[in-house]
Design a protein around this motif. Structure first.
Motif, PDB file in Angstrom:
ATOM      1  N   CYS A 237      76.193  71.062  36.810  1.00  0.00           N
ATOM      2  CA  CYS A 237      76.135  71.470  38.227  1.00  0.00           C
ATOM      3  C   CYS A 237      74.704  71.455  38.729  1.00  0.00           C
ATOM      4  CB  CYS A 237      76.691  72.881  38.403  1.00  0.00           C
ATOM      5  SG  CYS A 237      78.394  73.114  37.918  1.00  0.00           S
ATOM      6  N   VAL A 238      73.827  72.062  37.954  1.00  0.00           N
ATOM      7  CA  VAL A 238      72.419  72.156  38.344  1.00  0.00           C
ATOM      8  C   VAL A 238      71.790  70.759  38.397  1.00  0.00           C
ATOM      9  CG1 VAL A 238      70.154  73.034  37.637  1.00  0.00           C
ATOM     10  CG2 VAL A 238      72.178  74.522  37.516  1.00  0.00           C
ATOM     11  N   GLU A 239      72.199  69.890  37.472  1.00  0.00           N
ATOM     12  CA  GLU A 239      71.659  68.527  37.445  1.00  0.00           C
ATOM     13  C   GLU A 239      72.049  67.729  38.688  1.00  0.00           C
ATOM     14  OE1 GLU A 239      73.018  66.959  33.696  1.00  0.00           O
ATOM     15  OE2 GLU A 239      71.373  67.922  32.590  1.00  0.00           O
ATOM     16  N   GLU A 240      73.260  67.955  39.225  1.00  0.00           N
ATOM     17  CA  GLU A 240      73.693  67.169  40.377  1.00  0.00           C
ATOM     18  C   GLU A 240      73.348  67.812  41.727  1.00  0.00           C
ATOM     19  OE1 GLU A 240      77.957  66.538  40.405  1.00  0.00           O
ATOM     20  OE2 GLU A 240      78.352  68.615  40.929  1.00  0.00           O
ATOM     21  N   LEU A 241      72.920  69.054  41.758  1.00  0.00           N
ATOM     22  CA  LEU A 241      72.595  69.712  43.026  1.00  0.00           C
ATOM     23  C   LEU A 241      71.596  68.942  43.881  1.00  0.00           C
ATOM     24  CD1 LEU A 241      72.476  73.577  42.488  1.00  0.00           C
ATOM     25  CD2 LEU A 241      74.051  72.260  43.898  1.00  0.00           C
ATOM     26  N   PRO A 242      70.557  68.339  43.305  1.00  0.00           N
ATOM     27  CA  PRO A 242      69.636  67.565  44.141  1.00  0.00           C
ATOM     28  C   PRO A 242      70.332  66.435  44.909  1.00  0.00           C
ATOM     29  CG  PRO A 242      68.640  67.965  42.003  1.00  0.00           C
ATOM     30  CD  PRO A 242      70.073  68.426  41.912  1.00  0.00           C
ATOM     31  N   TYR A 243      71.417  65.889  44.367  1.00  0.00           N
ATOM     32  CA  TYR A 243      72.131  64.808  45.051  1.00  0.00           C
ATOM     33  C   TYR A 243      72.862  65.333  46.283  1.00  0.00           C
ATOM     34  CZ  TYR A 243      71.306  62.975  40.368  1.00  0.00           C
ATOM     35  OH  TYR A 243      70.732  62.620  39.178  1.00  0.00           O
ATOM     36  N   PHE A 244      73.403  66.546  46.181  1.00  0.00           N
ATOM     37  CA  PHE A 244      74.048  67.154  47.344  1.00  0.00           C
ATOM     38  C   PHE A 244      73.015  67.493  48.406  1.00  0.00           C
ATOM     39  CE2 PHE A 244      77.247  67.631  44.109  1.00  0.00           C
ATOM     40  CZ  PHE A 244      78.418  67.353  44.797  1.00  0.00           C
ATOM     41  N   GLU A 245      71.850  67.951  47.968  1.00  0.00           N
ATOM     42  CA  GLU A 245      70.769  68.239  48.900  1.00  0.00           C
ATOM     43  C   GLU A 245      70.293  66.960  49.596  1.00  0.00           C
ATOM     44  OE1 GLU A 245      68.805  71.625  49.510  1.00  0.00           O
ATOM     45  OE2 GLU A 245      70.990  71.542  49.460  1.00  0.00           O
ATOM     46  N   GLN A 246      70.174  65.893  48.837  1.00  0.00           N
ATOM     47  CA  GLN A 246      69.746  64.611  49.394  1.00  0.00           C
ATOM     48  C   GLN A 246      70.782  64.103  50.400  1.00  0.00           C
ATOM     49  OE1 GLN A 246      68.844  61.770  46.290  1.00  0.00           O
ATOM     50  NE2 GLN A 246      68.460  60.114  47.737  1.00  0.00           N
ATOM     51  N   LEU A 247      72.048  64.237  50.058  1.00  0.00           N
ATOM     52  CA  LEU A 247      73.134  63.831  50.953  1.00  0.00           C
ATOM     53  C   LEU A 247      73.099  64.662  52.237  1.00  0.00           C
ATOM     54  CD1 LEU A 247      75.681  61.872  50.524  1.00  0.00           C
ATOM     55  CD2 LEU A 247      76.955  63.992  50.310  1.00  0.00           C
ATOM     56  N   ASN A 248      72.903  65.961  52.089  1.00  0.00           N
ATOM     57  CA  ASN A 248      72.816  66.867  53.237  1.00  0.00           C
ATOM     58  C   ASN A 248      71.687  66.435  54.181  1.00  0.00           C
ATOM     59  OD1 ASN A 248      73.540  69.319  54.686  1.00  0.00           O
ATOM     60  ND2 ASN A 248      71.624  70.166  53.907  1.00  0.00           N
ATOM     61  N   GLU A 249      70.544  66.113  53.621  1.00  0.00           N
ATOM     62  CA  GLU A 249      69.395  65.704  54.436  1.00  0.00           C
ATOM     63  C   GLU A 249      69.637  64.352  55.111  1.00  0.00           C
ATOM     64  OE1 GLU A 249      65.846  65.568  56.396  1.00  0.00           O
ATOM     65  OE2 GLU A 249      66.770  67.307  55.440  1.00  0.00           O
ATOM     66  N   LYS A 250      70.139  63.402  54.360  1.00  0.00           N
ATOM     67  CA  LYS A 250      70.316  62.048  54.892  1.00  0.00           C
ATOM     68  C   LYS A 250      71.361  61.985  56.004  1.00  0.00           C
ATOM     69  CE  LYS A 250      71.194  57.254  53.604  1.00  0.00           C
ATOM     70  NZ  LYS A 250      71.400  56.300  52.504  1.00  0.00           N
ATOM     71  N   TYR A 251      72.432  62.772  55.886  1.00  0.00           N
ATOM     72  CA  TYR A 251      73.549  62.679  56.834  1.00  0.00           C
ATOM     73  C   TYR A 251      73.633  63.857  57.802  1.00  0.00           C
ATOM     74  CZ  TYR A 251      75.167  58.753  54.080  1.00  0.00           C
ATOM     75  OH  TYR A 251      75.254  57.533  53.448  1.00  0.00           O
ATOM     76  N   LYS A 252      72.560  64.629  57.930  1.00  0.00           N
ATOM     77  CA  LYS A 252      72.620  65.837  58.760  1.00  0.00           C
ATOM     78  C   LYS A 252      72.893  65.537  60.231  1.00  0.00           C
ATOM     79  CE  LYS A 252      67.618  66.231  59.310  1.00  0.00           C
ATOM     80  NZ  LYS A 252      66.460  66.991  58.898  1.00  0.00           N
ATOM     81  N   ASN A 253      72.589  64.341  60.692  1.00  0.00           N
ATOM     82  CA  ASN A 253      72.846  63.974  62.086  1.00  0.00           C
ATOM     83  C   ASN A 253      74.114  63.148  62.254  1.00  0.00           C
ATOM     84  OD1 ASN A 253      70.448  65.249  62.955  1.00  0.00           O
ATOM     85  ND2 ASN A 253      69.262  63.453  62.337  1.00  0.00           N
ATOM     86  N   ASP A 254      74.921  63.042  61.200  1.00  0.00           N
ATOM     87  CA  ASP A 254      76.119  62.186  61.224  1.00  0.00           C
ATOM     88  C   ASP A 254      77.426  62.960  61.087  1.00  0.00           C
ATOM     89  OD1 ASP A 254      74.667  59.758  61.448  1.00  0.00           O
ATOM     90  OD2 ASP A 254      74.205  59.859  59.310  1.00  0.00           O
ATOM     91  N   LYS A 255      77.452  64.199  61.524  1.00  0.00           N
ATOM     92  CA  LYS A 255      78.661  65.021  61.444  1.00  0.00           C
ATOM     93  C   LYS A 255      79.177  65.103  60.004  1.00  0.00           C
ATOM     94  CE  LYS A 255      79.890  64.641  66.203  1.00  0.00           C
ATOM     95  NZ  LYS A 255      80.905  64.657  67.193  1.00  0.00           N
ATOM     96  N   VAL A 256      78.257  65.344  59.088  1.00  0.00           N
ATOM     97  CA  VAL A 256      78.567  65.594  57.684  1.00  0.00           C
ATOM     98  C   VAL A 256      77.969  66.950  57.356  1.00  0.00           C
ATOM     99  CG1 VAL A 256      78.124  64.884  55.296  1.00  0.00           C
ATOM    100  CG2 VAL A 256      78.620  63.166  57.047  1.00  0.00           C
TER     101      VAL A 256
END
Length: 193
Positions: free
Chosen positions: A88-107
């Protein structure tokens, strides 16, 4: 003349009665709409933990269900994790990256912690602060795991990490770890027109 006068009063009375009935029906429709909006309102947490300017709201399953069943034009990525879960801890940065990249795309990314409530202030909140997590983090605090695990997804064994990606048209459950590319590919299946 009397008949015409009575007919006129009858017509006015009928018109008034119809308008009054329409107003009452309109009020009833407004009440039903308001009740629906109130029911869809975000639930109050069962507890809010705050330390070092970080707050984590805890919900039982009934409260968490609100976050798992929205039906609007947003795609939700909901990750179930815990600070003690290495994958879980290893993949958290990927969720953070996804959150940042798509924050303006209704995600919208939501991280649902399954840490023990006794360790929220000593472990979870310091983790959130040290890792500078920007995604929304809530805690599921419901002792009846045998019930809520099946409600989240009937195929879920309860193992972590686990993720749901959903929108108003589609929902998919994943009991696995992700790389960033895998996670983004799954998200794109939901947001591509």
């Amino acid at each position: 003349m009397k008949k015409m006068l009575l007919a006129g009063f009858a017509a006015i009375f009928l018109l008034y009665s119809c308008n009054e009935k329409k107003e009452k029906e309109g009020e009833e429709e407004l009440k039903e709409t308001t009740d629906t909006i109130v029911k869809a309102k975000m639930p109050a947490p069962i507890h809010a933990y705050t330390k070092d300017s970080v707050t984590v709201n805890a919900y039982n399953y009934d409260g968490l269900e609100y976050f798992l069943t929205k039906s609007n034009d947003t795609t939700y990525v909901v990750n179930f994790w815990a600070t003690w879960c290495v994958p879980c801890v290893e993949e958290l940065p990927y969720f953070e990256q996804l959150n940042e990249k798509y924050k303006n795309d209704k995600v919208k990314v939501l991280l649902v912690s399954l840490d023990m409530h006794k360790s929220v202030e000593s472990r979870l909140i310091p983790f959130i602060k040290n890792k500078k997590l920007q995604s929304d983090v809530v805690m599921l605090r419901d002792p009846d795991a045998d019930t809520w695990i099946r409600k989240i997804d009937t195929t879920w064994s309860g193992a972590l990490p686990a993720t749901i990606i959903y929108n108003k048209n589609e929902r998919k459950f994943y009991e696995q770890s992700f790389t960033y590319d895998e996670l983004e590919k799954e998200l794109n299946n939901f947001i591509k027109p």
